[in-house]
Design a protein around this motif. Sequence first.
Motif: not given
Length: 217
Positions: A89, A91, A113, A115, A129, A131
């Motif tokens: 992922s 972020i 993602v 944010v 999220h 993690h």
Amino acid sequence: MAGYEALAERKPTRLKQKMRRFFGAWGVFFQGFVEHPVMVGSIIPSSRYTIRKMLRPVDWERCQLFVEYGPGVGTFCQPVLDRLPRDASLIVIDTNPLFIEYLNRTIHDSRFVAVHGSAEDVEEIVRAHGHEQADYVLSGLPFSTLPEGLGPRIAAATYRVIRPGGAFLTYQFSNAARNLTAQHFDRVDSGFEPLNILPCRLAWGWKRKPDAAASNG
């Protein structure tokens, strides 16, 4: 509200929209810089040389979560996604809603993602999220111009959120980011990229892995 007053309010918005459509990512980046100059490190996105050198030390096979502070219009986002494993992922965190809206509109990847928030809240954001820790955190934030006390809080939170063996990657025109990194991380490697506007100072702060002997004892 009188008709001419409503029209006067709509004109700047329409002008911004036309600029965004005409200039694309550059227009959005420039608008973000004009509106929030203290939080945007440069008026021009990083060069491909900076991107390549900055990401070179990353062990992509062992990367499950990559975090970026201040992604702007996503100069680093696609290069990171191109290297990131399929089950990992990315972020990104930005205080500017203009950038977050642009990224969500232009990047269509299930691993991504965006944010709207502050980098000092990275621990809460990462946990929210799903993690526990991040493998790598990348930052182009202008630590030398951030509000007083914010830079040290971001650096401390970043150290806590990164797993042992991971790293904090920073690029900036001054040594402010490197100096803050050195206050927390066990080893800091330095670099320089002249093919950038302006020439850029790079730093990789590494968090030491637990000593094998100590862990067995």
